[in-house]
Design a protein around this motif. Structure first.
Motif, PDB file in Angstrom:
ATOM      1  N   GLN A 107     -11.547   2.853  -8.099  1.00  0.00           N
ATOM      2  CA  GLN A 107     -11.760   2.963  -6.657  1.00  0.00           C
ATOM      3  C   GLN A 107     -13.184   3.431  -6.363  1.00  0.00           C
ATOM      4  O   GLN A 107     -13.855   2.903  -5.470  1.00  0.00           O
ATOM      5  CB  GLN A 107     -10.731   3.921  -6.045  1.00  0.00           C
ATOM      6  CG  GLN A 107     -10.667   3.890  -4.536  1.00  0.00           C
ATOM      7  CD  GLN A 107     -11.634   4.842  -3.866  1.00  0.00           C
ATOM      8  OE1 GLN A 107     -12.183   5.741  -4.514  1.00  0.00           O
ATOM      9  NE2 GLN A 107     -11.856   4.661  -2.570  1.00  0.00           N
TER      10      GLN A 107
ATOM     11  N   LYS B  81       0.824  -1.203   0.000  1.00  0.00           N
ATOM     12  CA  LYS B  81       0.000   0.000   0.000  1.00  0.00           C
ATOM     13  C   LYS B  81       0.861   1.257   0.000  1.00  0.00           C
ATOM     14  O   LYS B  81       0.555   2.238  -0.686  1.00  0.00           O
ATOM     15  CB  LYS B  81      -0.924  -0.002   1.218  1.00  0.00           C
ATOM     16  CG  LYS B  81      -2.008  -1.073   1.169  1.00  0.00           C
ATOM     17  CD  LYS B  81      -2.633  -1.314   2.513  1.00  0.00           C
ATOM     18  CE  LYS B  81      -3.273  -0.086   3.097  1.00  0.00           C
ATOM     19  NZ  LYS B  81      -3.931  -0.364   4.400  1.00  0.00           N
TER      20      LYS B  81
ATOM     21  N   PHE C 169      -7.713  -3.252  -2.275  1.00  0.00           N
ATOM     22  CA  PHE C 169      -7.576  -2.436  -3.481  1.00  0.00           C
ATOM     23  C   PHE C 169      -6.156  -1.882  -3.599  1.00  0.00           C
ATOM     24  O   PHE C 169      -5.508  -2.002  -4.643  1.00  0.00           O
ATOM     25  CB  PHE C 169      -8.591  -1.298  -3.452  1.00  0.00           C
ATOM     26  CG  PHE C 169      -8.573  -0.405  -4.665  1.00  0.00           C
ATOM     27  CD1 PHE C 169      -9.381  -0.675  -5.750  1.00  0.00           C
ATOM     28  CD2 PHE C 169      -7.744   0.713  -4.715  1.00  0.00           C
ATOM     29  CE1 PHE C 169      -9.368   0.141  -6.869  1.00  0.00           C
ATOM     30  CE2 PHE C 169      -7.721   1.537  -5.829  1.00  0.00           C
ATOM     31  CZ  PHE C 169      -8.538   1.246  -6.908  1.00  0.00           C
ATOM     32  N   LEU C 170      -5.663  -1.293  -2.522  1.00  0.00           N
ATOM     33  CA  LEU C 170      -4.338  -0.679  -2.575  1.00  0.00           C
ATOM     34  C   LEU C 170      -3.228  -1.722  -2.618  1.00  0.00           C
ATOM     35  O   LEU C 170      -2.208  -1.524  -3.285  1.00  0.00           O
ATOM     36  CB  LEU C 170      -4.144   0.249  -1.374  1.00  0.00           C
ATOM     37  CG  LEU C 170      -4.991   1.524  -1.413  1.00  0.00           C
ATOM     38  CD1 LEU C 170      -4.824   2.319  -0.130  1.00  0.00           C
ATOM     39  CD2 LEU C 170      -4.646   2.393  -2.618  1.00  0.00           C
TER      40      LEU C 170
ATOM     41  N   GLN D 289      -6.693  10.818  -1.774  1.00  0.00           N
ATOM     42  CA  GLN D 289      -7.780   9.914  -1.388  1.00  0.00           C
ATOM     43  C   GLN D 289      -8.096   8.984  -2.547  1.00  0.00           C
ATOM     44  O   GLN D 289      -8.509   9.455  -3.614  1.00  0.00           O
ATOM     45  CB  GLN D 289      -9.026  10.734  -1.007  1.00  0.00           C
ATOM     46  CG  GLN D 289     -10.336   9.977  -0.965  1.00  0.00           C
ATOM     47  CD  GLN D 289     -10.430   8.982   0.166  1.00  0.00           C
ATOM     48  OE1 GLN D 289      -9.535   8.914   1.009  1.00  0.00           O
ATOM     49  NE2 GLN D 289     -11.474   8.202   0.197  1.00  0.00           N
ATOM     50  N   PRO D 290      -7.798   7.702  -2.477  1.00  0.00           N
ATOM     51  CA  PRO D 290      -7.614   6.931  -1.250  1.00  0.00           C
ATOM     52  C   PRO D 290      -6.169   6.589  -0.895  1.00  0.00           C
ATOM     53  O   PRO D 290      -5.926   6.006   0.154  1.00  0.00           O
ATOM     54  CB  PRO D 290      -8.340   5.634  -1.597  1.00  0.00           C
ATOM     55  CG  PRO D 290      -8.034   5.438  -3.047  1.00  0.00           C
ATOM     56  CD  PRO D 290      -8.026   6.829  -3.641  1.00  0.00           C
TER      57      PRO D 290
ATOM     58  N   SER E 248      -4.881   6.185   3.191  1.00  0.00           N
ATOM     59  CA  SER E 248      -5.023   4.775   3.554  1.00  0.00           C
ATOM     60  C   SER E 248      -3.688   4.105   3.858  1.00  0.00           C
ATOM     61  O   SER E 248      -3.675   3.017   4.444  1.00  0.00           O
ATOM     62  CB  SER E 248      -5.710   4.015   2.415  1.00  0.00           C
ATOM     63  OG  SER E 248      -7.000   4.518   2.187  1.00  0.00           O
TER      64      SER E 248
ATOM     65  N   VAL F  87     -14.888   0.249  -4.260  1.00  0.00           N
ATOM     66  CA  VAL F  87     -14.718   0.364  -2.811  1.00  0.00           C
ATOM     67  C   VAL F  87     -15.996   0.843  -2.125  1.00  0.00           C
ATOM     68  O   VAL F  87     -16.474   0.184  -1.185  1.00  0.00           O
ATOM     69  CB  VAL F  87     -13.511   1.258  -2.468  1.00  0.00           C
ATOM     70  CG1 VAL F  87     -13.436   1.502  -0.958  1.00  0.00           C
ATOM     71  CG2 VAL F  87     -12.218   0.606  -2.948  1.00  0.00           C
ATOM     72  N   PRO F  88     -16.617   1.977  -2.531  1.00  0.00           N
ATOM     73  CA  PRO F  88     -17.855   2.385  -1.854  1.00  0.00           C
ATOM     74  C   PRO F  88     -18.975   1.353  -1.963  1.00  0.00           C
ATOM     75  O   PRO F  88     -19.811   1.243  -1.059  1.00  0.00           O
ATOM     76  CB  PRO F  88     -18.234   3.684  -2.575  1.00  0.00           C
ATOM     77  CG  PRO F  88     -16.951   4.205  -3.136  1.00  0.00           C
ATOM     78  CD  PRO F  88     -16.182   2.979  -3.522  1.00  0.00           C
TER      79      PRO F  88
ATOM     80  N   SER G 145     -12.445  -4.359  -0.510  1.00  0.00           N
ATOM     81  CA  SER G 145     -12.032  -3.474   0.580  1.00  0.00           C
ATOM     82  C   SER G 145     -10.942  -2.524   0.105  1.00  0.00           C
ATOM     83  O   SER G 145     -10.205  -2.827  -0.836  1.00  0.00           O
ATOM     84  CB  SER G 145     -11.517  -4.291   1.767  1.00  0.00           C
ATOM     85  OG  SER G 145     -10.268  -4.899   1.445  1.00  0.00           O
ATOM     86  N   ASN G 146     -10.855  -1.381   0.771  1.00  0.00           N
ATOM     87  CA  ASN G 146      -9.842  -0.405   0.387  1.00  0.00           C
ATOM     88  C   ASN G 146      -8.441  -0.962   0.597  1.00  0.00           C
ATOM     89  O   ASN G 146      -7.520  -0.678  -0.178  1.00  0.00           O
ATOM     90  CB  ASN G 146     -10.018   0.885   1.191  1.00  0.00           C
ATOM     91  CG  ASN G 146      -9.386   2.079   0.501  1.00  0.00           C
ATOM     92  OD1 ASN G 146      -9.582   2.277  -0.692  1.00  0.00           O
ATOM     93  ND2 ASN G 146      -8.629   2.862   1.246  1.00  0.00           N
ATOM     94  N   GLU G 147      -8.252  -1.783   1.637  1.00  0.00           N
ATOM     95  CA  GLU G 147      -6.935  -2.369   1.895  1.00  0.00           C
ATOM     96  C   GLU G 147      -6.528  -3.311   0.765  1.00  0.00           C
ATOM     97  O   GLU G 147      -5.390  -3.272   0.273  1.00  0.00           O
ATOM     98  CB  GLU G 147      -6.945  -3.122   3.231  1.00  0.00           C
ATOM     99  CG  GLU G 147      -7.057  -2.237   4.459  1.00  0.00           C
ATOM    100  CD  GLU G 147      -8.433  -1.615   4.621  1.00  0.00           C
ATOM    101  OE1 GLU G 147      -9.414  -2.162   4.050  1.00  0.00           O
ATOM    102  OE2 GLU G 147      -8.540  -0.576   5.313  1.00  0.00           O
TER     103      GLU G 147
END
Length: 407
Positions: free
Chosen positions: A258, A128, A272-273, A359-360, A364, A262-263, A268-270
């Motif tokens: 994203q 990340k 994703f990154l 962002q993100p 994150s 993600v929304p 999950s954002n984690e």
């Protein structure tokens, strides 16, 4: 010096779709470094070594693909395959260049989903953090090329602010449209010089059909997703739209994807990154990140089926646009109004990517001083030490693992 006719007739054995697939498979396995590097590999292979087309024709083909939304290097590859063996050649070129990285990223997604404990949280966090350095490098490089002058910088800044204030896919689409209108009003580009015609034959009628299909899908898929509300139609709609609206390079797809996955809770954002960081370590086009996301979906279909659905959905617009625009490129390349609108769009895309850096990506990944330090070292390694991206990604994952074990 060979004539254009002799250049076109050389390497006749390369006109078989299977041969084209194998040529691009080798490039897909070895082409590290991002879109600019990919275009350099293609030039060495197809202009210098194989003489598929002239230097000027290749430059013009690159200009067309940079003019269109989508991944420029993949579109150049499709067009090169098209020039050798028609539509089958275009498909063979895309498959050879794309599948190696897509397969690796799907396997990585399955590994995280099924064996997440094998890869430590520290190593995932390192992936990340390296995404911060990669996106920062992309913003820096794109801004130097696409945001020269006060007007372009201003459009970039406004676009970044609007996207942060309206964090949705439609906010990004509205920003792109407004930037195109602004570019049309304020920029006065000059005409390009001489060029060689592209050695690719697509009829005007076929071009109209492909472009009509592109716009029909762009308008119709959101309606279909509402009429037939299921995960497949929603995924195809989201990834097709992302592939249709990305100007300026593969990194710009990050905020669009994203906002889509993600929304909605698909990924999950984690994850994703972490996947975006891993995508920097594999060869081939960055758009194969879509395969990772499809394989990581929290709802079915996921795994191999989800990965291939999302991969196809994000690349279909690229094919439709490049084969649809080829017959009209001679007219478009001389249109100063088109060039002016594109200048505004490109500046806005840098702003959208700048917003994504905050962002993100930033918020994150950067939580402690050691995170910031690792991001700085990774950025310096990419920008100034000129280390290969895959090595920086692997090194950041290793440092993240060490920091997680020690601290």
């Amino acid at each position: 010096m060979k004539s254009n006719e002799s250049l076109a007739d050389s390497h006749r054995g390369d006109r078989n779709p299977w041969s084209i697939f194998l040529i691009f498979l080798r490039l897909g396995l070895t082409s590290f470094g991002g879109p600019v590097a990919h275009l350099g590999y293609f030039r060495d292979e197809f202009v210098t070594r194989r003489h598929w087309l002239s230097e000027r024709s290749y430059a013009d083909l690159v200009a067309l693909c940079q003019f269109l939304p989508g991944p420029a290097s993949s579109q150049v590859g499709m067009a090169l395959g098209l020039s050798r063996s028609g539509y089958a050649g275009a498909l063979a070129a895309w498959a050879g260049f794309t599948l190696p990285s897509a397969v690796v990223l799907i396997l990585f997604a399955l590994g995280i989903s099924n064996h997440g404990d094998v890869l430590s949280p520290g190593a995932l966090h390192g992936l990340k953090v390296v995404a911060v350095a990669v996106v920062a490098q992309a913003v820096w490089g794109m801004a130097r090329n696409l945001c020269t002058g006060v007007l372009r910088v201003s459009i970039m800044a406004v676009a970044a602010c609007v996207v942060l204030l309206v964090p949705s896919a439609w906010g990004q689409v509205g920003t792109i449209v407004a930037a195109g209108i602004a570019g049309l009003l304020v920029f006065k580009p000059t005409q390009d010089g001489a060029h060689d015609p592209l050695p690719i034959t697509v009829s005007h009628r076929a071009g109209v059909i492909w472009l009509t299909l592109f716009f029909a899908l762009l308008a119709g898929l959101p309606l279909l997703a509402q009429i037939v509300p299921n995960p497949v139609t929603a995924m195809v709609d989201a990834f097709y739209r992302a592939g249709s609206l990305v100007f300026g390079g593969g990194h710009v797809v990050l905020p669009l994807l994203q906002a889509a996955v993600v929304p909605s809770g698909w990924v999950s954002n984690e994850a994703f990154l972490a996947g975006y960081g891993a995508a920097q370590a594999v060869p081939g086009p960055l758009f194969t990140f879509a395969a990772f996301l499809g394989a990581s979906m929290a709802t079915a279909p996921s795994g191999w089926i989800g990965g291939m659905i999302c991969l196809l959905a994000i690349f279909v617009p690229s094919f439709l646009l490049v084969v649809g625009a080829l017959p009209f490129w001679e007219r478009l390349r001389h249109s100063l109004r088109t060039q002016a609108a594109l200048a505004g769009v490109n500046a806005a895309m840098v702003g959208i990517l700048l917003a994504a850096l905050y962002q993100p990506v930033w918020i994150s990944a950067i939580h402690q001083p050691q995170d910031f330090g690792l991001a700085v070292v990774a950025f310096v390694a990419l920008m100034f030490w000129k280390l290969p991206p895959w090595l920086v990604v692997v090194g950041s994952g290793a440092v993240g693992w060490l920091l997680g074990a020690v601290l």
